[in-house]
Scaffold this motif. Structure first.
Motif, PDB file in Angstrom:
ATOM      1  N   ALA A 175       0.955   9.209   3.836  1.00 52.37           N
ATOM      2  CA  ALA A 175      -0.013   8.271   4.130  1.00 52.37           C
ATOM      3  C   ALA A 175       0.555   6.856   4.637  1.00 52.37           C
TER       4      ALA A 175
ATOM      5  N   GLY B 236      -1.962   3.860   4.095  1.00 54.56           N
ATOM      6  CA  GLY B 236      -2.070   3.446   3.066  1.00 54.56           C
ATOM      7  C   GLY B 236      -1.677   2.232   2.805  1.00 54.56           C
TER       8      GLY B 236
ATOM      9  N   SER C  86      -4.011  11.344   8.113  1.00 55.39           N
ATOM     10  CA  SER C  86      -5.144  11.830   8.073  1.00 55.39           C
ATOM     11  C   SER C  86      -5.232  12.244   9.197  1.00 55.39           C
TER      12      SER C  86
ATOM     13  N   SER D 288      -3.017  13.126  -4.367  1.00 54.57           N
ATOM     14  CA  SER D 288      -3.635  14.227  -4.385  1.00 54.57           C
ATOM     15  C   SER D 288      -3.555  15.188  -5.433  1.00 54.57           C
TER      16      SER D 288
ATOM     17  N   ARG E 130      -9.923   9.064   0.741  1.00 54.73           N
ATOM     18  CA  ARG E 130      -9.482   8.338   1.852  1.00 54.73           C
ATOM     19  C   ARG E 130      -9.833   7.398   2.961  1.00 54.73           C
TER      20      ARG E 130
END
Ligand SMILES: NC(=O)c1ccc[n+]([C@@H]2O[C@H](COP(=O)([O-])OP(=O)(O)OC[C@H]3O[C@@H](n4cnc5c(N)ncnc54)[C@H](OP(=O)(O)O)[C@@H]3O)[C@@H](O)[C@H]2O)c1
Length: 321
Positions: free
Chosen positions: A146, A149, A171, A238, A311
């Motif tokens: 991630a 983030g 992603s 997740s 997300r």
């Protein structure tokens, strides 16, 4: 009357509603802070949903920056009017909040209150992960998930400053661009990331994986380690990792697994000031950039949680009361 976000029960983002509340009164060694910005952190989604139990009525939030407006009789180290930031408050999704004086740090000149609210929790987390949990050395190879983030963008920059080679996962293409801008050497998608990591490391694997994604990445993270490497599981964006057979650590190459949390890395005033001062100094000298991905008015806390869990967000999210 002042307002705060109050949840009466666990549930989806819709339980986060704005309510009028009494202005808190500082007792003993507390500071009363007028919140300029409150940091949103993933843990508040776990608390809101019931994954981490809390007491109701519940006002989320541990992080904020603002101005001291009153002090308990035993509070020292600050004066009314001082600008402070902290990661260990209680109920910072609010116009006013209380914090123990020894848990607050002064906001340095040249740092805005919004930037200051974006740093304490995620900054101190990135700091302990790479300086204490696994002390990253020059030339080591690190996988961190991630990468676009809140914690991810800070980790990438702090790891590059230590001279590590940084591989990250994201992603989307937009998130990839942000992770590269922060200095990531290699940016992967989640699908088959462990195979890609093996290829990128000539079959050896990485020295350490920082995994805040949890359930979806855990097996791949283990499979990405070099022999005697370390998996630092520090979150569950997740979902929670299911129960685990320690024998797998041997089968994977005598690897290490740890599951740390921030509060165990802010154990004294000295430790707190050490971590915060290094992170703030990096911001002041320009070596650490803080990306505020979005700001939301206080009443839009539910919307912020929706975006975070979907997300849709990058960098830090702030609530502005
Ligand atoms: N242990 C500690 O001391 C500590 C302290 C602070 C934070 N944390 C943990 O660190 C992690 C990151 O926190 P943060 O506040 O900086 O959040 P964040 O990284 O800004 O947001 C979470 C990111 O996780 C990724 N993700 C992957 N799978 C996901 C899924 N199924 N659902 C939602 N997100 C998913 C998304 O990025 P992509 O779209 O790129 O996948 C998403 O943007 C969290 O797990 C948090 O609990 C732990």
């Amino acid at each position: 009357m002042p307002t705060a976000i109050v949840a009466q029960q666990a549930g989806g983002p819709e339980v986060l509603t704005l309510a009028e509340v009494d202005r808190p009164t500082p007792t003993r060694s507390e500071l009363l802070v007028r919140v300029a910005a409150a940091g949103i952190n993933y843990i508040e989604t776990y608390q809101r949903s019931g994954y981490y139990p809390v007491k109701y009525p519940f006002t989320p939030g541990a992080e904020a920056a603002g101005e001291v407006v009153a002090m308990g009789p035993e509070a020292t180290g600050f004066a009314v009017g001082d600008r402070v930031a902290f990661a260990e408050g209680v109920g910072t999704y609010a116009q006013y909040t209380l914090v123990e004086a020894d848990k607050a740090v002064p906001v340095p000149e040249g740092v805005s209150l919004e930037t200051a609210a974006a740093l304490p929790l995620q900054g101190a987390t990135a700091h302990y992960l790479i300086n204490t949990t696994f002390k990253v050395q020059l030339g080591q190879t690190v996988l961190t998930h991630a990468g676009a983030g809140g914690v991810g963008l800070l980790l990438i920059q702090l790891l590059k400053a230590k001279g590590a080679r940084v591989i990250t996962t994201v992603s989307t293409d937009d998130k990839e661009a942000l992770a590269r801008e922060a200095g990531a050497d290699e940016v992967l998608r989640y699908d088959g990331f462990d195979t890609a990591v093996r290829e990128l490391t000539n079959g050896v694997g990485v020295d350490v994986v920082y995994d805040g994604v949890g359930k979806a990445t855990f097996d791949g993270s283990l499979a990405s380690l070099r022999k005697r490497g370390t998996l630092v599981l520090f979150g569950a964006a997740s979902g929670a990792v299911p129960p685990f057979d320690p024998q797998r650590l041997a089968a994977t190459g005598s690897v290490y697994l740890t599951r740390p949390k921030l509060l165990d890395h802010l154990l004294s005033v000295e430790e707190r000031r050490w971590r915060f001062s290094e992170v703030f100094a990096a911001v002041v000298d320009g070596s650490l950039r803080v990306r505020i991905g979005a700001t939301y008015p206080l009443e839009a806390a539910a919307h912020a949680h929706e975006d975070l869990e979907a997300r849709k967000t990058t960098g830090k999210l702030l609530l502005i009361p």
